[in-house]
Design a protein around this motif. Structure first.
Motif, PDB file in Angstrom:
ATOM      1  N   ALA A   1       2.850   1.928  13.092  1.00  0.00           N
ATOM      2  CA  ALA A   1       4.253   1.768  12.239  1.00  0.00           C
ATOM      3  C   ALA A   1       3.980   0.344  11.436  1.00  0.00           C
ATOM      4  O   ALA A   1       4.536   0.219  10.173  1.00  0.00           O
ATOM      5  CB  ALA A   1       5.183   1.662  13.304  1.00  0.00           C
ATOM      6  N   VAL A   2       3.376  -0.630  11.869  1.00  0.00           N
ATOM      7  CA  VAL A   2       3.220  -1.630  10.964  1.00  0.00           C
ATOM      8  C   VAL A   2       2.365  -1.538  10.098  1.00  0.00           C
ATOM      9  O   VAL A   2       2.488  -2.086   8.947  1.00  0.00           O
ATOM     10  CB  VAL A   2       3.003  -3.094  11.910  1.00  0.00           C
ATOM     11  CG1 VAL A   2       1.612  -2.991  12.405  1.00  0.00           C
ATOM     12  CG2 VAL A   2       3.524  -4.336  11.315  1.00  0.00           C
ATOM     13  N   ALA A   3       1.415  -0.661  10.118  1.00  0.00           N
ATOM     14  CA  ALA A   3       0.122  -0.529   9.178  1.00  0.00           C
ATOM     15  C   ALA A   3       0.942   0.049   7.908  1.00  0.00           C
ATOM     16  O   ALA A   3       0.456   0.069   6.905  1.00  0.00           O
ATOM     17  CB  ALA A   3      -0.903   0.485   9.661  1.00  0.00           C
ATOM     18  N   THR A   4       1.864   0.771   8.156  1.00  0.00           N
ATOM     19  CA  THR A   4       2.741   1.376   7.009  1.00  0.00           C
ATOM     20  C   THR A   4       3.837   0.838   6.570  1.00  0.00           C
ATOM     21  O   THR A   4       4.457   1.092   5.605  1.00  0.00           O
ATOM     22  CB  THR A   4       3.185   2.930   7.481  1.00  0.00           C
ATOM     23  OG1 THR A   4       4.238   2.848   8.477  1.00  0.00           O
ATOM     24  CG2 THR A   4       1.986   3.869   8.023  1.00  0.00           C
ATOM     25  N   THR A   5       3.852  -0.453   7.158  1.00  0.00           N
ATOM     26  CA  THR A   5       4.837  -1.562   6.585  1.00  0.00           C
ATOM     27  C   THR A   5       4.135  -2.458   5.515  1.00  0.00           C
ATOM     28  O   THR A   5       3.003  -3.102   5.734  1.00  0.00           O
ATOM     29  CB  THR A   5       5.459  -2.493   7.919  1.00  0.00           C
ATOM     30  OG1 THR A   5       6.125  -1.552   8.745  1.00  0.00           O
ATOM     31  CG2 THR A   5       6.115  -3.582   7.367  1.00  0.00           C
ATOM     32  N   ASP A   6       4.795  -2.549   4.426  1.00  0.00           N
ATOM     33  CA  ASP A   6       4.256  -3.234   3.111  1.00  0.00           C
ATOM     34  C   ASP A   6       4.504  -4.831   3.435  1.00  0.00           C
ATOM     35  O   ASP A   6       5.278  -5.335   2.700  1.00  0.00           O
ATOM     36  CB  ASP A   6       4.833  -2.976   2.137  1.00  0.00           C
ATOM     37  CG  ASP A   6       4.185  -3.421   0.474  1.00  0.00           C
ATOM     38  OD1 ASP A   6       2.950  -4.031   0.871  1.00  0.00           O
ATOM     39  OD2 ASP A   6       4.908  -3.550  -0.221  1.00  0.00           O
ATOM     40  N   ASN A   7       3.853  -5.467   4.358  1.00  0.00           N
ATOM     41  CA  ASN A   7       3.883  -6.871   4.683  1.00  0.00           C
ATOM     42  C   ASN A   7       2.409  -7.396   5.326  1.00  0.00           C
ATOM     43  O   ASN A   7       2.500  -7.227   6.555  1.00  0.00           O
ATOM     44  CB  ASN A   7       5.100  -7.214   5.505  1.00  0.00           C
ATOM     45  CG  ASN A   7       5.488  -8.888   5.629  1.00  0.00           C
ATOM     46  OD1 ASN A   7       4.291  -9.487   5.337  1.00  0.00           O
ATOM     47  ND2 ASN A   7       6.221  -9.050   6.308  1.00  0.00           N
ATOM     48  N   PRO A   8       1.710  -7.779   4.785  1.00  0.00           N
ATOM     49  CA  PRO A   8       0.343  -8.210   5.288  1.00  0.00           C
ATOM     50  C   PRO A   8       0.419  -9.247   6.354  1.00  0.00           C
ATOM     51  O   PRO A   8      -0.399  -9.365   7.296  1.00  0.00           O
ATOM     52  CB  PRO A   8      -0.524  -8.671   3.913  1.00  0.00           C
ATOM     53  CG  PRO A   8       0.148  -8.020   2.878  1.00  0.00           C
ATOM     54  CD  PRO A   8       1.765  -7.779   3.281  1.00  0.00           C
ATOM     55  N   ALA A   9       1.437 -10.053   6.161  1.00  0.00           N
ATOM     56  CA  ALA A   9       1.677 -11.077   7.200  1.00  0.00           C
ATOM     57  C   ALA A   9       1.871 -10.865   8.419  1.00  0.00           C
ATOM     58  O   ALA A   9       1.387 -11.451   9.295  1.00  0.00           O
ATOM     59  CB  ALA A   9       2.796 -12.062   6.551  1.00  0.00           C
TER      60      ALA A   9
ATOM     61  N   LYS B   1      -4.869  -3.203  10.787  1.00  0.00           N
ATOM     62  CA  LYS B   1      -5.488  -2.796   9.503  1.00  0.00           C
ATOM     63  C   LYS B   1      -6.709  -1.794   9.487  1.00  0.00           C
ATOM     64  O   LYS B   1      -7.090  -1.277   8.492  1.00  0.00           O
ATOM     65  CB  LYS B   1      -6.049  -4.121   8.801  1.00  0.00           C
ATOM     66  CG  LYS B   1      -5.100  -4.870   8.257  1.00  0.00           C
ATOM     67  CD  LYS B   1      -5.502  -6.243   7.856  1.00  0.00           C
ATOM     68  CE  LYS B   1      -4.263  -7.111   7.714  1.00  0.00           C
ATOM     69  NZ  LYS B   1      -4.721  -8.415   7.173  1.00  0.00           N
ATOM     70  N   GLN B   2      -7.032  -1.149  10.926  1.00  0.00           N
ATOM     71  CA  GLN B   2      -7.765  -0.073  10.789  1.00  0.00           C
ATOM     72  C   GLN B   2      -7.159   1.050  10.391  1.00  0.00           C
ATOM     73  O   GLN B   2      -8.110   2.050  10.070  1.00  0.00           O
ATOM     74  CB  GLN B   2      -8.424   0.010  12.372  1.00  0.00           C
ATOM     75  CG  GLN B   2      -9.308  -1.164  12.833  1.00  0.00           C
ATOM     76  CD  GLN B   2      -9.343  -1.110  14.475  1.00  0.00           C
ATOM     77  OE1 GLN B   2     -10.371  -0.345  14.808  1.00  0.00           O
ATOM     78  NE2 GLN B   2      -8.789  -1.508  15.244  1.00  0.00           N
ATOM     79  N   GLN B   3      -6.014   0.988  10.382  1.00  0.00           N
ATOM     80  CA  GLN B   3      -5.416   2.479  10.106  1.00  0.00           C
ATOM     81  C   GLN B   3      -5.522   2.657   8.424  1.00  0.00           C
ATOM     82  O   GLN B   3      -5.699   1.700   7.654  1.00  0.00           O
ATOM     83  CB  GLN B   3      -3.787   2.425  10.226  1.00  0.00           C
ATOM     84  CG  GLN B   3      -3.285   1.805  11.620  1.00  0.00           C
ATOM     85  CD  GLN B   3      -3.577   3.089  12.872  1.00  0.00           C
ATOM     86  OE1 GLN B   3      -3.631   4.121  12.345  1.00  0.00           O
ATOM     87  NE2 GLN B   3      -3.415   2.532  13.950  1.00  0.00           N
ATOM     88  N   GLN B   4      -5.532   3.997   8.012  1.00  0.00           N
ATOM     89  CA  GLN B   4      -5.853   4.397   6.721  1.00  0.00           C
ATOM     90  C   GLN B   4      -4.697   4.677   6.075  1.00  0.00           C
ATOM     91  O   GLN B   4      -3.822   5.775   6.235  1.00  0.00           O
ATOM     92  CB  GLN B   4      -6.616   5.597   6.684  1.00  0.00           C
ATOM     93  CG  GLN B   4      -8.045   5.326   7.233  1.00  0.00           C
ATOM     94  CD  GLN B   4      -8.794   6.452   7.408  1.00  0.00           C
ATOM     95  OE1 GLN B   4      -9.366   7.057   6.294  1.00  0.00           O
ATOM     96  NE2 GLN B   4      -8.778   7.379   8.404  1.00  0.00           N
ATOM     97  N   VAL B   5      -3.994   3.713   5.310  1.00  0.00           N
ATOM     98  CA  VAL B   5      -2.531   3.705   4.763  1.00  0.00           C
ATOM     99  C   VAL B   5      -2.899   3.338   3.332  1.00  0.00           C
ATOM    100  O   VAL B   5      -3.361   2.400   2.779  1.00  0.00           O
ATOM    101  CB  VAL B   5      -1.703   2.842   5.239  1.00  0.00           C
ATOM    102  CG1 VAL B   5      -0.324   2.967   4.420  1.00  0.00           C
ATOM    103  CG2 VAL B   5      -1.409   2.803   6.534  1.00  0.00           C
TER     104      VAL B   5
END
Length: 375
Positions: free
Chosen positions: A130-138, A145-149
């Motif tokens: 869920a956080v990997a698909t959230t547009d907030n690198p912080a 970040k291992q997720q492929q989004v």
């Protein structure tokens, strides 16, 4: 021991609340136009809600999903009736992040693929996928970040068409109205194009209704403004009016099997009682219609304000975009006007998410307070 310091806190300590009024330990009353991130859907301490939970607690509060729970079946029937989502099955969990986590996992199971398309300024939660698909690198740790989004601009047909040609995506996840991102919306044409393309390519379309669902947009679900049918719908926040509850509606074309998904606390007796109370109040008090009507009234009133560049949102999921950053305005509204409002990733946007049973007089009070701070 101290609390892990991850929340910047306003110096207010609520001790009781009723309707949209919140009272602090000093006895001061605040008007709540934020509802704790759109959670308070039917008002604080609604008597039917309180009685429903108290009555259930006297019987049984919890047992795991290894037994029959008739309240879950009652909830399914009520949810189908109010949402008009007839071709879906319900999986219950505990939060919006968990709902989206299960939605993404299920999409990957169903398709055998792993990549996901999400959109700029999205927010889908703080857990792994869920956080990997959230547009907030912080808030994305290296493990996330291992997720492929693939993140695409909202309403960019060309970028979407270019991405989708690789044919290795399991899901597209999209908010019909962005919450944390700042109330931006896909156009109907873009949403319908995504839905048609996903269907043609065997990709699961996930409508994130965690914040915009349960009547907040003036329809039961915000995607219903666009005449599309998602494969999975994620729900939470206003669903429990403060009780931790979430879930996903899963289209019947996606098949279940034992052990595919699971949860210890999801769908427990108290969670079901809380959600049933919300659904009953939404229906009995005609709150979805009220959300739509008062959203229109709010937008009319907002045209009278100085410094407003844009009025955003639908129903009672609203935003006022100013020509200045609103952090200081929010502080003044809390400490001088005793009024809660929200912010977003868009630092110039004031977010308005009150309970759906507010009145025109409440909105008038909001604008009176706001005008005093805009002088």
């Amino acid at each position: 021991m101290k609390l892990f310091d991850v929340y910047p806190l306003y110096d207010v300590s609520p001790v009781s609340a009723k309707g949209i009024e919140v009272v602090d330990e000093k006895g001061d009353t605040y008007l709540d136009f934020y509802g704790g991130h759109a959670v308070i859907s039917i008002g604080h301490s609604h008597p039917h809600y309180v009685n429903r939970i108290k009555s259930q607690l006297d019987k049984i509060g919890f047992y795991s999903n290894s037994i029959q729970n008739p309240l879950q079946l009652e909830l399914v029937e009520k949810l189908e009736k109010l949402s008009n989502c007839k071709d879906y099955n319900l999986f219950l969990c505990n939060s919006g992040a968990e709902a989206n986590e299960n939605a993404l996992k299920l999409a990957s199971f169903h398709t055998g693929r792993s990549k996901v398309i999400a959109f700029g300024n999205s927010f889908h939660g703080r857990t792994s996928a869920a956080v990997a698909t959230t547009d907030n690198p912080a808030i994305n740790a290296p493990i996330n970040k291992q997720q492929q989004v693939t993140f695409l601009p909202l309403n960019d047909f060309e970028a979407f068409e270019k991405a989708i040609q690789t044919n290795d995506y399991c899901a597209v996840i999209l908010e019909a109205i962005q919450g944390v991102g700042g109330l931006d919306e896909p156009t109907t044409e873009f949403f319908q194009h995504i839905a048609e393309t996903c269907k043609a390519n065997g990709i699961v379309l996930i409508a994130d209704e965690v914040q915009s669902g349960f009547g907040r947009s003036g329809k039961f679900f915000a995607f219903q403004h666009h005449d599309i049918q998602p494969d999975i719908i994620s729900i939470a926040k206003g669903m429990g009016n403060g009780f931790p509850v979430g879930g996903i509606l899963i289209h019947e074309s996606i098949k279940a099997s034992y052990g595919l998904l699971g949860t210890t606390f999801g769908g427990n007796h108290l969670a079901c009682a809380a959600t049933l109370a919300v659904l009953e109040v939404l229906e009995d008090e005609n709150l979805i219609k009220n959300s739509r009507k008062l959203g229109e009234y709010f937008m009319e009133k907002a045209t009278e304000l100085p410094h407003v560049k844009k009025i955003k949102g639908r129903g009672l999921m609203l935003g006022l975009e100013f020509d200045f950053e609103v952090a200081d305005l929010r502080k003044r509204l809390i400490h001088k006007q005793h009024l809660f409002a929200g912010g977003s990733k868009n630092k110039k946007l004031l977010r308005i998410l009150p309970a759906l049973n507010i009145t025109k007089s409440h909105i008038d009070l909001f604008f009176d307070a706001l005008k005093q701070e805009l002088v």
